[in-house]
Design a protein around this motif. Structure first.
Motif, mmCIF file in Angstrom:
data_model
loop_
_atom_site.group_PDB
_atom_site.id
_atom_site.type_symbol
_atom_site.label_atom_id
_atom_site.label_comp_id
_atom_site.label_asym_id
_atom_site.label_seq_id
_atom_site.Cartn_x
_atom_site.Cartn_y
_atom_site.Cartn_z
ATOM 1 N N SER A 1 10.941 -6.650 -0.361
ATOM 2 C CA SER A 1 9.686 -6.520 0.400
ATOM 3 C C SER A 1 8.788 -5.538 -0.337
ATOM 4 O O SER A 1 9.267 -4.717 -1.124
ATOM 5 N N PRO A 2 7.481 -5.590 -0.058
ATOM 6 C CA PRO A 2 6.593 -4.570 -0.647
ATOM 7 C C PRO A 2 7.057 -3.160 -0.281
ATOM 8 O O PRO A 2 6.922 -2.229 -1.085
ATOM 9 N N TYR A 3 7.639 -3.002 0.891
ATOM 10 C CA TYR A 3 8.192 -1.698 1.286
ATOM 11 C C TYR A 3 9.323 -1.300 0.335
ATOM 12 O O TYR A 3 9.341 -0.191 -0.208
ATOM 13 N N GLY A 4 10.264 -2.219 0.130
ATOM 14 C CA GLY A 4 11.418 -1.917 -0.723
ATOM 15 C C GLY A 4 11.000 -1.630 -2.158
ATOM 16 O O GLY A 4 11.515 -0.707 -2.806
ATOM 17 N N VAL A 5 10.049 -2.403 -2.652
ATOM 18 C CA VAL A 5 9.551 -2.199 -4.024
ATOM 19 C C VAL A 5 8.885 -0.821 -4.132
ATOM 20 O O VAL A 5 9.092 -0.085 -5.106
ATOM 21 N N SER A 6 8.106 -0.461 -3.124
ATOM 22 C CA SER A 6 7.409 0.839 -3.143
ATOM 23 C C SER A 6 8.404 1.991 -3.088
ATOM 24 O O SER A 6 8.248 2.999 -3.793
ATOM 25 N N LYS A 7 9.439 1.831 -2.254
ATOM 26 C CA LYS A 7 10.448 2.892 -2.150
ATOM 27 C C LYS A 7 11.227 3.030 -3.456
ATOM 28 O O LYS A 7 11.674 4.130 -3.815
ATOM 29 N N LEU A 8 11.380 1.915 -4.164
ATOM 30 C CA LEU A 8 12.101 1.987 -5.439
ATOM 31 C C LEU A 8 11.273 2.765 -6.469
ATOM 32 O O LEU A 8 11.805 3.599 -7.216
ATOM 33 N N TYR A 9 9.984 2.512 -6.496
ATOM 34 C CA TYR A 9 9.085 3.285 -7.374
ATOM 35 C C TYR A 9 9.217 4.775 -7.036
ATOM 36 O O TYR A 9 9.327 5.627 -7.929
ATOM 37 N N SER B 1 4.827 -4.317 5.866
ATOM 38 C CA SER B 1 4.531 -4.183 4.428
ATOM 39 C C SER B 1 4.170 -5.526 3.799
ATOM 40 O O SER B 1 3.482 -5.569 2.789
ATOM 41 N N PHE B 2 4.615 -6.639 4.397
ATOM 42 C CA PHE B 2 4.203 -7.954 3.885
ATOM 43 C C PHE B 2 2.734 -8.227 4.204
ATOM 44 O O PHE B 2 2.069 -8.970 3.495
ATOM 45 N N ARG B 3 2.248 -7.633 5.287
ATOM 46 C CA ARG B 3 0.844 -7.851 5.661
ATOM 47 C C ARG B 3 -0.070 -6.798 5.043
ATOM 48 O O ARG B 3 -1.263 -7.004 4.899
ATOM 49 N N GLN B 4 0.502 -5.632 4.694
ATOM 50 C CA GLN B 4 -0.296 -4.536 4.124
ATOM 51 C C GLN B 4 0.379 -4.006 2.862
ATOM 52 O O GLN B 4 0.741 -2.823 2.785
ATOM 53 N N PRO B 5 0.540 -4.872 1.849
ATOM 54 C CA PRO B 5 1.297 -4.460 0.660
ATOM 55 C C PRO B 5 0.606 -3.355 -0.148
ATOM 56 O O PRO B 5 1.281 -2.474 -0.678
ATOM 57 N N LEU B 6 -0.722 -3.386 -0.210
ATOM 58 C CA LEU B 6 -1.411 -2.396 -1.040
ATOM 59 C C LEU B 6 -1.403 -1.026 -0.376
ATOM 60 O O LEU B 6 -1.164 0.000 -1.015
ATOM 61 N N TYR B 7 -1.653 -1.016 0.927
ATOM 62 C CA TYR B 7 -1.602 0.254 1.651
ATOM 63 C C TYR B 7 -0.184 0.834 1.570
ATOM 64 O O TYR B 7 0.008 2.037 1.324
ATOM 65 N N VAL C 1 0.818 4.572 -0.067
ATOM 66 C CA VAL C 1 1.448 5.682 0.664
ATOM 67 C C VAL C 1 2.903 5.879 0.218
ATOM 68 O O VAL C 1 3.326 6.990 -0.113
ATOM 69 N N ASP C 2 3.670 4.781 0.196
ATOM 70 C CA ASP C 2 5.122 4.899 -0.008
ATOM 71 C C ASP C 2 5.488 5.101 -1.481
ATOM 72 O O ASP C 2 6.514 5.719 -1.786
#
Ligand code: NDP
Ligand code: GDR
Length: 345
Positions: free
Chosen positions: A149-157, A91-97, A101-102
């Motif tokens: 992480s971008p993953y964690g931020v996306s999951k929070l949304y 997710s650090f390398r592909q934050p927008l993708y 999705v997430d």
């Protein structure tokens, strides 16, 4: 619930496979969402012997019309949203993708549910990564979030989106805040399966060393088969809610590696510090583990330990498989696969 069709997004992943097996055992008709790919990716469903019992439909979470038509045409009683770009490091390398999705993928799916039939029950695969830089230990449903992480931020949304659709439209939407759960079906980039598969390959003479990042990170590791039972309990509960699922015990990556090595009759002794640290086999002196700074993350989640008291109380959920048994099962399964000349997927 009168109709018993369950739509599982991310059915080709670890949790999707275990959940599909459980749903079939409980009499559900299982429809699995699969994203388009040039190769068929149902090895987990085959390994559990259920590939022929689930109906697969193409479903790409970044495409609203696709998501909408699948929900409209399959008319599920319940949707389990397990699909995600689930690897934190990626997710650090592909934050927008990852965000598409997430995070937004969940809005697409919930919009489809709202428009097609707001009676459809919904499960969102939320994550302990939302706690990130933890404010208290253990972490529970009331612990403040601080994703790293971008993953964690996306999951929070996605988590708050699920809460919002519950509050705005009375949709039976639950968010399962699940701590790490592993199994022999875990993807090989995650640290537990990376360790079990590499230890097995090392034992078979197929590789020289296992290269790891931060050995001090601590996680609350449970078994995926236990955790999917909690997902189903949330869907079947009279009322929707947010639930932490965790074992309440936390171990370091180092401890995981030591135990995994022992399951393959290797006894790790450590020497050196930082990136110079090595883990040798006591008997042969061979280097089994090396540190590779490439596996460090820009921001790390140092330690997670969950408090699943609410799930125990309201869902009667309890994990059955202990950490030690999990590690042993993962290593023995990978050793077994190699004994039978099976590729490690
Ligand atoms: P996996 O990575 O094993 O599976 C993820 C699934 O999502 C795969 O089936 C994958 O398809 C699918 N997927 C990925 N991108 C898309 C997309 N754009 N459209 C449709 N499907 C997509 O994850 P797990 O099974 O371990 O986890 C399940 C869910 O639970 C995930 O949302 C994860 O973030 C979350 N979670 C997991 C935890 C864990 O410890 N396992 C803990 C907390 C939360 P493909 O096979 O084609 O890659
Ligand atoms: P995590 O799982 O980030 O917790 O997310 P992962 O197994 O990738 O990392 C756990 C910890 O181990 C450290 N680590 C390494 N990790 C990997 N992958 N590879 C290495 O070589 C390595 N060396 C040390 C990491 O830095 C980290 O601290 C998982 C995913 O399933 C998410 O989808 C889910 O939401 C969370 O668990 C809960």
């Amino acid at each position: 619930m009168a109709r018993r069709v369950a739509l599982v997004t991310g059915i080709t992943g670890q949790d999707g496979a275990y959940l599909a097996r459980l749903l079939l055992e409980r009499g559900y008709e299982v429809v699995g969402g699969v994203r388009r790919s040039s190769t068929h990716n149902d090895w987990r469903l085959r390994e559990l012997g259920i590939a022929h019992r689930v109906r697969l439909v193409q479903m790409e979470l970044s495409e609203f019309s696709n998501v909408f038509y699948v929900v409209r045409d399959t008319r599920p009683a319940a949707v389990f949203n397990l699909a995600a770009q689930s690897f934190v490091a990626a997710s650090f390398r592909q934050p927008l993708y990852t965000a598409s999705v997430d995070a937004l993928g969940v809005t697409r799916l919930l919009e489809a549910v709202r428009i097609v039939d707001p009676e459809i029950r919904f499960y969102q695969a939320s994550s302990s990564e939302m706690f990130g830089k933890v404010r208290e230990t253990p972490q529970s449903e009331t612990t403040p979030f601080h994703p790293r992480s971008p993953y964690g931020v996306s999951k929070l949304y996605a988590h708050w989106t699920s809460v919002n659709y519950r509050e705005s439209y009375a949709i039976h939407a639950s968010s399962g805040i699940l701590f790490n759960h592993e199994s022999p079906l875990r993807g090989r980039e995650f640290v537990t399966r990376k360790i079990s598969s590499h230890i097995a390959m090392f034992r078979h003479g197929l590789i020289d060393t296992l290269r790891l990042g931060n050995l001090e990170a601590r996680r609350d590791w449970g078994h995926a088969a236990d955790y999917v039972a909690g997902m189903l309990a949330m869907i079947e509960a009279a009322d929707p809610g947010d639930y932490v699922l965790a074992t309440g015990r936390s171990h370091s990556v180092r401890e995981f590696a030591e135990l995994a090595a022992r399951a393959a009759d290797l006894d790790l002794v450590w020497e050196g510090e930082g990136v110079e640290e090595r883990g040798r086999d006591r008997e042969t002196g061979r280097v089994v583990v090396e540190i590779d700074a490439d596996f460090y993350r820009p921001a790390e989640v140092d330690m997670l330990r969950g408090d699943a008291a609410k799930a125990r109380r309201d869902l009667h959920w309890e994990p059955a498989i202990a950490f030690e048994a999990l590690v042993e099962e993962m290593v023995k399964t990978d050793l077994d696969r190699l004994d039978r000349n099976q590729p490690l997927l």
